[in-house]
Design a protein around this motif. Structure first.
Motif, PDB file in Angstrom:
ATOM      1  N   GLU A 240      21.251 -29.782  27.594  1.00  0.00           N
ATOM      2  CA  GLU A 240      21.039 -29.101  28.657  1.00  0.00           C
ATOM      3  C   GLU A 240      19.658 -28.470  28.607  1.00  0.00           C
TER       4      GLU A 240
ATOM      5  N   THR B  68      20.954 -37.498  24.493  1.00  0.00           N
ATOM      6  CA  THR B  68      21.720 -37.672  23.530  1.00  0.00           C
ATOM      7  C   THR B  68      21.748 -38.908  23.101  1.00  0.00           C
ATOM      8  N   PHE B  69      22.548 -39.574  22.316  1.00  0.00           N
ATOM      9  CA  PHE B  69      22.403 -41.044  21.712  1.00  0.00           C
ATOM     10  C   PHE B  69      23.202 -41.919  22.291  1.00  0.00           C
TER      11      PHE B  69
ATOM     12  N   ASN C 193      20.663 -32.459  14.513  1.00  0.00           N
ATOM     13  CA  ASN C 193      19.700 -32.453  15.516  1.00  0.00           C
ATOM     14  C   ASN C 193      18.442 -32.350  14.794  1.00  0.00           C
TER      15      ASN C 193
ATOM     16  N   GLY D  18      29.330 -30.385  20.531  1.00  0.00           N
ATOM     17  CA  GLY D  18      28.150 -31.329  21.192  1.00  0.00           C
ATOM     18  C   GLY D  18      27.963 -32.527  20.069  1.00  0.00           C
TER      19      GLY D  18
ATOM     20  N   SER E 213      29.611 -36.495  18.913  1.00  0.00           N
ATOM     21  CA  SER E 213      30.504 -37.622  19.228  1.00  0.00           C
ATOM     22  C   SER E 213      31.550 -37.807  17.849  1.00  0.00           C
TER      23      SER E 213
ATOM     24  N   VAL F 224      29.274 -40.573  13.566  1.00  0.00           N
ATOM     25  CA  VAL F 224      28.292 -40.687  12.359  1.00  0.00           C
ATOM     26  C   VAL F 224      28.509 -40.113  11.385  1.00  0.00           C
TER      27      VAL F 224
ATOM     28  N   GLU G 186      33.721 -33.368  26.768  1.00  0.00           N
ATOM     29  CA  GLU G 186      35.088 -33.863  26.984  1.00  0.00           C
ATOM     30  C   GLU G 186      35.519 -33.949  25.633  1.00  0.00           C
TER      31      GLU G 186
ATOM     32  N   ALA H  43      27.805 -27.011  27.074  1.00  0.00           N
ATOM     33  CA  ALA H  43      27.740 -26.006  25.894  1.00  0.00           C
ATOM     34  C   ALA H  43      27.081 -24.696  26.511  1.00  0.00           C
TER      35      ALA H  43
HETATM   36  N1  APR Z   1      27.636 -29.841  26.424  1.00  0.00           N
HETATM   37  C1  APR Z   1      28.574 -30.214  25.533  1.00  0.00           C
HETATM   38  N2  APR Z   1      28.483 -31.548  24.972  1.00  0.00           N
HETATM   39  C2  APR Z   1      27.817 -32.447  25.305  1.00  0.00           C
HETATM   40  C3  APR Z   1      27.002 -32.072  26.363  1.00  0.00           C
HETATM   41  C4  APR Z   1      26.944 -30.948  26.920  1.00  0.00           C
HETATM   42  N3  APR Z   1      26.165 -30.638  27.897  1.00  0.00           N
HETATM   43  N4  APR Z   1      26.504 -33.441  26.657  1.00  0.00           N
HETATM   44  C5  APR Z   1      26.888 -34.314  25.961  1.00  0.00           C
HETATM   45  N5  APR Z   1      27.784 -33.821  25.140  1.00  0.00           N
HETATM   46  C6  APR Z   1      28.572 -34.316  23.904  1.00  0.00           C
HETATM   47  C7  APR Z   1      28.973 -35.707  24.248  1.00  0.00           C
HETATM   48  O1  APR Z   1      30.412 -35.672  25.034  1.00  0.00           O
HETATM   49  C8  APR Z   1      28.954 -36.347  22.638  1.00  0.00           C
HETATM   50  O2  APR Z   1      30.237 -36.111  22.006  1.00  0.00           O
HETATM   51  O3  APR Z   1      27.547 -34.529  23.086  1.00  0.00           O
HETATM   52  C9  APR Z   1      27.960 -35.817  22.167  1.00  0.00           C
HETATM   53  C10 APR Z   1      26.793 -36.479  21.939  1.00  0.00           C
HETATM   54  O4  APR Z   1      27.081 -37.617  21.182  1.00  0.00           O
HETATM   55  P1  APR Z   1      26.135 -38.349  20.296  1.00  0.00           P
HETATM   56  O5  APR Z   1      24.895 -38.888  21.427  1.00  0.00           O
HETATM   57  O6  APR Z   1      26.453 -39.295  19.407  1.00  0.00           O
HETATM   58  O7  APR Z   1      24.880 -37.466  19.358  1.00  0.00           O
HETATM   59  P2  APR Z   1      25.425 -36.750  18.058  1.00  0.00           P
HETATM   60  O8  APR Z   1      27.091 -36.673  17.720  1.00  0.00           O
HETATM   61  O9  APR Z   1      24.575 -35.779  17.497  1.00  0.00           O
HETATM   62  O10 APR Z   1      24.949 -38.281  16.923  1.00  0.00           O
HETATM   63  C11 APR Z   1      25.008 -38.094  15.443  1.00  0.00           C
HETATM   64  O11 APR Z   1      23.897 -40.020  15.166  1.00  0.00           O
HETATM   65  O12 APR Z   1      22.019 -41.429  15.822  1.00  0.00           O
HETATM   66  C12 APR Z   1      22.555 -40.365  14.902  1.00  0.00           C
HETATM   67  O13 APR Z   1      21.062 -39.264  13.534  1.00  0.00           O
HETATM   68  C13 APR Z   1      21.722 -39.303  14.932  1.00  0.00           C
HETATM   69  O14 APR Z   1      22.260 -37.218  14.613  1.00  0.00           O
HETATM   70  C14 APR Z   1      22.504 -38.263  15.440  1.00  0.00           C
HETATM   71  C15 APR Z   1      23.874 -38.779  14.973  1.00  0.00           C
END
Ligand code: APR
Length: 228
Positions: free
Chosen positions: A15, A20-21, A89, A172, A174, A177, A200, A216
């Protein structure tokens, strides 16, 4: 006094406008991570990797911390027990939201690393493959970011905190990883209560004792308010 360990992922900065990824339109749907987020990709084409991270650094520096970043800083400040904030992050929005001693297990977009001598320094806004290392002058500078296949930073300190935690909260992320995705299992095995805060529920039901859903910027301040 109880101890809380918090793990944040890209969702806490979504936000604030940072991608995100793995969501729809996420970074890994638009870039091949083997090209821009692996040591092999960097060896093959350092200019492409620097371009990718120069764009992410500009986005991160132009972004503002949001209510979720600020709420976690407030929790760390005012909570009676200890709060350990671990983030996957690479942005500095937790710090600009007031948090201190943030553990960046995947490194930081604001830092640079010399692949030749290991020297670290504050990254310039734009990095170039020809830049000489300030310490050894080798043109081997890279973003100080942990790529796929590399060992995340501060793992000993993180595992120690997880094993002593009364509560583990994943915000926040997934949970796809590792090793971060396994933190909930370490904390749970050590007797901690576990909470997931996400837009979700992530696919594995029952992995967390409790799940709070919502963006969030609303769900995190609400949760922090329930503790303070
Ligand atoms: N509020 C809360 N959660 C959110 C929001 C939001 N506004 N928008 C997205 N999300 C959630 C999604 O539902 C998802 O579960 O954030 C998560 C993002 O997941 P990823 O894109 O996989 O990011 P992340 O989990 O941080 O990835 C982990 O993977 O690529 C590597 O090094 C990179 O640190 C990263 C790691």
């Amino acid at each position: 006094m109880s101890s809380i360990v918090i793990l944040t992922g890209a969702g806490i900065s979504a936000e604030s406008g940072l991608g995100t990824f793995r969501d729809v339109g996420g970074l890994w749907t638009r870039y091949d991570l083997t090209e821009v987020a692996t040591p092999e990709g960097f060896a093959r084409n350092p200019a492409l990797v620097h371009d990718f991270y120069n764009a992410r650094r500009a986005n991160a520096l132009d972004a503002r911390p949001n209510a979720a970043h600020k709420a976690l800083a407030r929790l760390a400040q005012d909570y009676g027990g200890t709060v350990t904030l671990v983030t996957q992050n690479i942005d500095d929005l937790h710090e600009r939201g007031g948090a201190r001693d943030v553990i960046h297990m995947h490194g930081e977009i604001t830092r640079a690393l010399c692949a030749a001598c290991g020297h670290r320094w504050d990254a310039p806004r734009v990095m170039d493959p020809a830049d000489p290392c300030p310490a050894c002058a080798a043109p081997r500078t890279r973003p100080d970011i942990v790529w796929f296949g590399e060992m995340p930073y501060h793992m000993d300190r993180i595992v120690d905190a997880l094993e002593a935690a009364d509560l583990f909260v994943a915000i926040g992320t997934s949970g796809e990883v590792y090793p971060a995705a396994g933190f909930v299992d370490i904390a749970s095995a050590a007797g901690a209560e576990t909470l997931e805060i996400n837009l979700e529920p992530t696919p594995v039901p029952g992995r967390f004792d409790r799940v709070l859903t919502g963006p969030a910027t609303r769900a995190v301040p609400d949760w922090v308010a329930s503790l303070l």
